[in-house]
Design an enzyme around this catalytic site. Structure first.
Site, PDB file in Angstrom:
ATOM      1  N   CYS A  43      -4.069  -6.823  -2.700  1.00 21.34           N
ATOM      2  CA  CYS A  43      -2.938  -7.609  -2.193  1.00 21.34           C
ATOM      3  C   CYS A  43      -2.622  -8.903  -2.939  1.00 21.34           C
ATOM      4  O   CYS A  43      -1.571  -9.047  -3.553  1.00 21.34           O
ATOM      5  CB  CYS A  43      -3.163  -7.927  -0.719  1.00 21.34           C
ATOM      6  SG  CYS A  43      -3.283  -6.484   0.334  1.00 21.34           S
ATOM      7  N   ARG A  59       0.321  -9.795  -5.872  1.00 21.11           N
ATOM      8  CA  ARG A  59       1.459 -10.659  -5.539  1.00 21.11           C
ATOM      9  C   ARG A  59       1.530 -11.879  -6.445  1.00 21.11           C
ATOM     10  O   ARG A  59       2.621 -12.327  -6.833  1.00 21.11           O
ATOM     11  CB  ARG A  59       1.368 -11.084  -4.072  1.00 21.11           C
ATOM     12  CG  ARG A  59       1.595  -9.941  -3.122  1.00 21.11           C
ATOM     13  CD  ARG A  59       1.001 -10.136  -1.735  1.00 21.11           C
ATOM     14  NE  ARG A  59       0.871  -8.818  -1.141  1.00 21.11           N
ATOM     15  CZ  ARG A  59       1.880  -8.182  -0.539  1.00 21.11           C
ATOM     16  NH1 ARG A  59       3.041  -8.782  -0.383  1.00 21.11           N
ATOM     17  NH2 ARG A  59       1.707  -6.966  -0.070  1.00 21.11           N
ATOM     18  N   LYS A  82      -5.590   2.672  -3.803  1.00 23.40           N
ATOM     19  CA  LYS A  82      -5.812   1.230  -3.685  1.00 23.40           C
ATOM     20  C   LYS A  82      -7.286   0.883  -3.908  1.00 23.40           C
ATOM     21  O   LYS A  82      -8.179   1.607  -3.486  1.00 23.40           O
ATOM     22  CB  LYS A  82      -5.388   0.768  -2.295  1.00 23.40           C
ATOM     23  CG  LYS A  82      -5.712  -0.677  -1.973  1.00 23.40           C
ATOM     24  CD  LYS A  82      -5.263  -1.052  -0.585  1.00 23.40           C
ATOM     25  CE  LYS A  82      -5.646  -2.490  -0.258  1.00 23.40           C
ATOM     26  NZ  LYS A  82      -5.057  -2.953   1.014  1.00 23.40           N
ATOM     27  N   HIS A 102       0.585 -14.101   1.540  1.00 17.45           N
ATOM     28  CA  HIS A 102      -0.781 -13.798   1.081  1.00 17.45           C
ATOM     29  C   HIS A 102      -1.132 -14.416  -0.264  1.00 17.45           C
ATOM     30  O   HIS A 102      -1.855 -13.822  -1.074  1.00 17.45           O
ATOM     31  CB  HIS A 102      -1.022 -12.290   1.049  1.00 17.45           C
ATOM     32  CG  HIS A 102      -2.430 -11.939   1.425  1.00 17.45           C
ATOM     33  ND1 HIS A 102      -2.885 -10.640   1.528  1.00 17.45           N
ATOM     34  CD2 HIS A 102      -3.501 -12.724   1.727  1.00 17.45           C
ATOM     35  CE1 HIS A 102      -4.158 -10.637   1.872  1.00 17.45           C
ATOM     36  NE2 HIS A 102      -4.556 -11.899   1.998  1.00 17.45           N
ATOM     37  N   LYS A 115       5.212 -10.713   4.234  1.00 17.73           N
ATOM     38  CA  LYS A 115       3.811 -11.044   3.947  1.00 17.73           C
ATOM     39  C   LYS A 115       3.713 -11.892   2.679  1.00 17.73           C
ATOM     40  O   LYS A 115       4.080 -11.442   1.597  1.00 17.73           O
ATOM     41  CB  LYS A 115       3.010  -9.751   3.795  1.00 17.73           C
ATOM     42  CG  LYS A 115       1.591  -9.949   3.292  1.00 17.73           C
ATOM     43  CD  LYS A 115       0.898  -8.619   3.129  1.00 17.73           C
ATOM     44  CE  LYS A 115      -0.444  -8.795   2.426  1.00 17.73           C
ATOM     45  NZ  LYS A 115      -1.161  -7.525   2.270  1.00 17.73           N
ATOM     46  N   SER A 165      -2.581 -10.385   5.302  1.00 19.95           N
ATOM     47  CA  SER A 165      -2.453  -8.978   5.667  1.00 19.95           C
ATOM     48  C   SER A 165      -2.477  -8.813   7.183  1.00 19.95           C
ATOM     49  O   SER A 165      -3.144  -9.562   7.899  1.00 19.95           O
ATOM     50  CB  SER A 165      -3.602  -8.162   5.050  1.00 19.95           C
ATOM     51  OG  SER A 165      -3.465  -8.101   3.656  1.00 19.95           O
ATOM     52  N   ASP A 200       2.921  -3.069  -3.943  1.00 22.31           N
ATOM     53  CA  ASP A 200       1.888  -3.964  -4.486  1.00 22.31           C
ATOM     54  C   ASP A 200       0.697  -3.220  -5.059  1.00 22.31           C
ATOM     55  O   ASP A 200      -0.061  -3.770  -5.844  1.00 22.31           O
ATOM     56  CB  ASP A 200       1.434  -4.977  -3.430  1.00 22.31           C
ATOM     57  CG  ASP A 200       0.641  -4.359  -2.280  1.00 22.31           C
ATOM     58  OD1 ASP A 200       0.751  -3.131  -2.055  1.00 22.31           O
ATOM     59  OD2 ASP A 200      -0.062  -5.108  -1.587  1.00 22.31           O
ATOM     60  N   ASN A 201       0.487  -1.978  -4.675  1.00 17.30           N
ATOM     61  CA  ASN A 201      -0.593  -1.131  -5.212  1.00 17.30           C
ATOM     62  C   ASN A 201      -0.485   0.250  -4.586  1.00 17.30           C
ATOM     63  O   ASN A 201       0.399   0.496  -3.754  1.00 17.30           O
ATOM     64  CB  ASN A 201      -1.979  -1.732  -4.958  1.00 17.30           C
ATOM     65  CG  ASN A 201      -2.230  -2.191  -3.534  1.00 17.30           C
ATOM     66  OD1 ASN A 201      -2.407  -3.387  -3.285  1.00 17.30           O
ATOM     67  ND2 ASN A 201      -2.251  -1.271  -2.575  1.00 17.30           N
ATOM     68  N   ASP A 260       0.809  -1.227   0.000  1.00 19.08           N
ATOM     69  CA  ASP A 260       0.000   0.000   0.000  1.00 19.08           C
ATOM     70  C   ASP A 260       0.843   1.278   0.000  1.00 19.08           C
ATOM     71  O   ASP A 260       0.397   2.321   0.497  1.00 19.08           O
ATOM     72  CB  ASP A 260      -0.962   0.044   1.193  1.00 19.08           C
ATOM     73  CG  ASP A 260      -2.021  -1.045   1.160  1.00 19.08           C
ATOM     74  OD1 ASP A 260      -2.066  -1.799   0.171  1.00 19.08           O
ATOM     75  OD2 ASP A 260      -2.803  -1.141   2.121  1.00 19.08           O
ATOM     76  N   HIS A 293       0.829  -1.083   5.081  1.00 18.49           N
ATOM     77  CA  HIS A 293      -0.565  -1.499   5.255  1.00 18.49           C
ATOM     78  C   HIS A 293      -0.984  -1.232   6.702  1.00 18.49           C
ATOM     79  O   HIS A 293      -0.207  -1.432   7.630  1.00 18.49           O
ATOM     80  CB  HIS A 293      -0.671  -2.992   4.941  1.00 18.49           C
ATOM     81  CG  HIS A 293      -2.061  -3.518   4.768  1.00 18.49           C
ATOM     82  ND1 HIS A 293      -2.955  -3.616   5.808  1.00 18.49           N
ATOM     83  CD2 HIS A 293      -2.705  -3.996   3.667  1.00 18.49           C
ATOM     84  CE1 HIS A 293      -4.077  -4.140   5.365  1.00 18.49           C
ATOM     85  NE2 HIS A 293      -3.967  -4.375   4.065  1.00 18.49           N
TER      86      HIS A 293
END
Length: 418
Positions: free
Chosen positions: A63, A67, A291, A118, A116, A141, A270-271, A24, A218
């Site tokens: 998320c 990934r 996001k 996920h 992380k 997360s 990731d975003n 994030d 995050h």
């Protein structure tokens, strides 16, 4: 007399690969991208010593899908991963898919992931079953736990998240403890960094792939006492400064063992930022939204790559590139074979080796939740009518609490900004 050497060919001097993947972090959340209120000297130094991308994308602004695309070089739609996988979800990344870790492991690399994951909670989906030799961290997360925004435990209450399990911290396939409060969250960045430095020290004499997917920034934000209160921006800035410290520790470890010149380091997110958390979120400026949307602020992210023996110092690429291009680029750089199944990424080796005007990718598809949201061709982006969660006109949350989002439809073409 002719002497033949059979089967003794020397392997090329393979580079180490380090991917640092934040959670994030917005387009504007680094000093070299215009951040204000905090500094990122180590990451900025990487940009001066390598290449900075201005037009770099994730496949989905959420998320797990993001990934999965990074690991496989494919749009999330191709590999069947959508959204953010919940702790009770029984699915995960298709184990028949080739990943960066599997590709490099088959080519003689030692691989580790710390942070992380996920990509699935069942054992068959965990890192050790997917090409990694070592793993430690959270499998989901850091907000997927029975704790309220202020840190109050809510298990057994009538809170909407009371059914979440405690947040497990794994080593290998096994839970070694649970992350139960905000103080535990404060230690995550430091813990991941320590695992990473130890891995580098133990693998200094062989090629390795280190994947460091940070849980931060995050929410809920966590930062150690060393960086708490250090930024002008507030706690979010403190967290980014600690991530920058972590990057510096990785760079120092590589230098200590004379590995820095032949190590490709990729830093990206990731975003875009989770804007409804207000003071506990970052910035995508000058881009639109964040996001959870496939407007530029959600899908375009900062990306810096450094590899002194190959990447010229201080270059900036305005060419279109994406996380799905990382796998084929690594394959191209190392000589490893591409996956047998189709992928969507392309090698951007020419760009990172200095040909910044080379157009490797001229189109891109923006999906979200299984829906085609937009199509990019050159500098033009066509956005289809769709509903999305909007932050525009919403008073953002603060101090770890979110705001309520608006849901809206929009079919307007989008200016691409920077």
């Amino acid at each position: 007399m002719l002497l033949l050497s059979i089967g003794c060919e020397k392997k090329p001097d393979l580079p180490n690969i380090v991917i640092i993947f934040t959670d994030d972090q917005g387009y504007g959340d680094l000093g070299c991208y215009g951040a204000q209120g905090f500094t990122t000297p180590n990451i900025d130094a990487m940009a001066k010593e390598g290449i900075l991308f201005t037009d770099f994308y994730v496949s989905q602004a959420v998320c797990s899908a993001s990934r999965a695309s990074l690991m496989t070089g494919s749009y999330a739609e191709r590999i069947g991963v959508q959204g953010a996988i919940s702790p009770w979800n029984v699915t995960g990344l298709d184990t028949s898919r080739e990943t960066i870790s599997k590709l490099l492991k088959n080519y003689g690399y030692t691989n580790a992931a710390f942070g992380k994951w996920h990509l699935g909670h069942r054992k068959k989906y965990l890192p050790l079953q997917n090409g990694f030799d070592e793993y430690a961290g959270l499998i989901c997360s850091n907000d997927m736990w029975p704790v309220d925004y202020d840190g109050t435990p809510i298990a057994g209450s009538d809170h909407r998240k009371n059914f979440y399990p405690q947040l497990p911290f794994l080593e290998g396939n096994d839970k070694i403890e649970e992350i139960r409060d905000l103080k535990d969250q404060d230690q995550l960045t430091i813990r991941y960094t320590k695992y990473a430095i130890d891995f580098i020290a133990r693998n200094k004499d062989n090629p390795f792939f280190l994947y460091l997917p940070h849980s931060m920034p995050h929410v809920p934000l966590g930062v150690s006492d060393r960086f708490r209160g250090k930024s002008e921006q507030g706690m979010y800035g403190d967290v980014i400064m600690e991530i920058d410290w972590s990057v510096g520790e990785i760079l120092n470890a590589l230098s200590k063992y004379n590995l820095d010149k032949n190590t490709l380091i990729i830093f990206t997110s990731d975003n875009g930022p989770w804007l409804n958390y207000g003071t506990h979120s970052g910035s995508a400026l000058p881009l639109r939204e964040g996001k959870g949307t496939m407007w530029e602020g959600g899908s375009r992210v900062p990306c810096i790559m450094r590899w002194p023996v190959k990447i010229p110092a201080g270059i900036v690429s305005n060419q279109l590139a994406a996380t799905i291009d990382i796998l084929p680029t690594i394959a191209d750089l190392t000589g490893a074979p591409l996956p047998k199944k189709p992928i969507d990424g392309v090698s951007i080796k020419q760009i990172i080796e200095g040909d910044i005007n080379s157009i490797i990718r001229d189109d891109y598809y923006y999906y979200y939740g299984g829906e085609l949201i937009a199509v990019r061709k050159g500098k033009m982006k066509l956005v289809y009518p769709h509903s999305y969660r909007s932050y525009e006109g919403v008073t953002p949350g603060k101090d770890g609490y979110p705001a309520c989002l608006l849901y809206t439809s929009d079919a307007a073409d989008e200016g691409l900004g920077v």
